[in-house]
Design an enzyme around this catalytic site. Structure first.
Site, mmCIF file in Angstrom:
data_model
loop_
_atom_site.group_PDB
_atom_site.id
_atom_site.type_symbol
_atom_site.label_atom_id
_atom_site.label_comp_id
_atom_site.label_asym_id
_atom_site.label_seq_id
_atom_site.Cartn_x
_atom_site.Cartn_y
_atom_site.Cartn_z
ATOM 1 N N LYS A 136 24.705 30.478 -7.287
ATOM 2 C CA LYS A 136 25.523 29.496 -7.864
ATOM 3 C C LYS A 136 25.721 28.389 -7.011
ATOM 4 O O LYS A 136 26.181 28.627 -5.902
ATOM 5 C CB LYS A 136 26.927 30.045 -8.379
ATOM 6 C CG LYS A 136 27.847 29.203 -9.065
ATOM 7 C CD LYS A 136 29.064 29.775 -9.743
ATOM 8 C CE LYS A 136 30.188 30.155 -8.678
ATOM 9 N NZ LYS A 136 30.946 28.670 -8.067
ATOM 10 N N ASN A 147 30.672 24.383 -5.386
ATOM 11 C CA ASN A 147 31.651 23.194 -6.113
ATOM 12 C C ASN A 147 31.328 23.302 -7.883
ATOM 13 O O ASN A 147 31.569 22.277 -8.445
ATOM 14 C CB ASN A 147 31.067 21.634 -5.963
ATOM 15 C CG ASN A 147 31.561 21.373 -4.089
ATOM 16 O OD1 ASN A 147 32.223 22.141 -3.744
ATOM 17 N ND2 ASN A 147 30.782 20.689 -3.805
ATOM 18 N N CYS A 148 30.474 24.405 -8.073
ATOM 19 C CA CYS A 148 30.665 24.583 -9.440
ATOM 20 C C CYS A 148 31.650 25.579 -10.226
ATOM 21 O O CYS A 148 31.743 26.594 -9.313
ATOM 22 C CB CYS A 148 29.104 24.935 -9.972
ATOM 23 S SG CYS A 148 27.977 23.781 -10.029
ATOM 24 N N LEU A 149 32.291 25.330 -11.180
ATOM 25 C CA LEU A 149 33.060 26.177 -11.651
ATOM 26 C C LEU A 149 32.483 27.524 -12.057
ATOM 27 O O LEU A 149 31.245 27.586 -12.575
ATOM 28 C CB LEU A 149 34.183 25.697 -12.899
ATOM 29 C CG LEU A 149 34.870 24.414 -12.206
ATOM 30 C CD1 LEU A 149 35.390 23.737 -13.438
ATOM 31 C CD2 LEU A 149 35.741 24.694 -11.016
#
Length: 107
Positions: free
Chosen positions: A102, A105-107
């Site tokens: 992932k 900084n990606c939710l």
């Protein structure tokens, strides 16, 4: 036949080892996301994998857009297209499809 047990994932469903990725993995994940993959989608995924193995980075949105713009042109390499095609978080969705970690900084 594809088996999910052949692919160790983290608690979010991302592959723990990007080297275990297969096109079958990608197609299965796309189906789970409600996406019907095209050849262009697969080319984008392969390009993202090349990026990851070259830079050891699963790109967040800005580097993803820049990379796709350089690789596929402005029609694909823009955030509006990517969000329409891959949902609210294209970097996360594409990393999942590509068997990458992932992006930060990606939710």
């Amino acid at each position: 036949m594809f088996s999910m047990t052949d692919h160790a994932t983290d608690h979010l469903g991302f592959l723990q080892d990007a080297r275990t990725w297969t096109e079958h993995w990608c197609r299965h994940q796309a189906e789970d996301q409600g996406l019907e993959l095209t050849e262009q989608d697969l080319a984008i995924v392969r390009s993202l994998r090349d990026f990851y193995f070259e830079y050891d980075l699963s790109p967040a949105m800005r580097p993803l857009v820049r990379h796709l713009k350089n690789s596929f042109g402005a029609e694909v390499g823009n955030s509006i297209y990517l969000m329409q095609r891959y949902g609210e978080s294209p970097a996360r969705t594409l990393a999942l499809l590509a068997g990458l970690p992932k992006p930060k900084n990606c939710l």
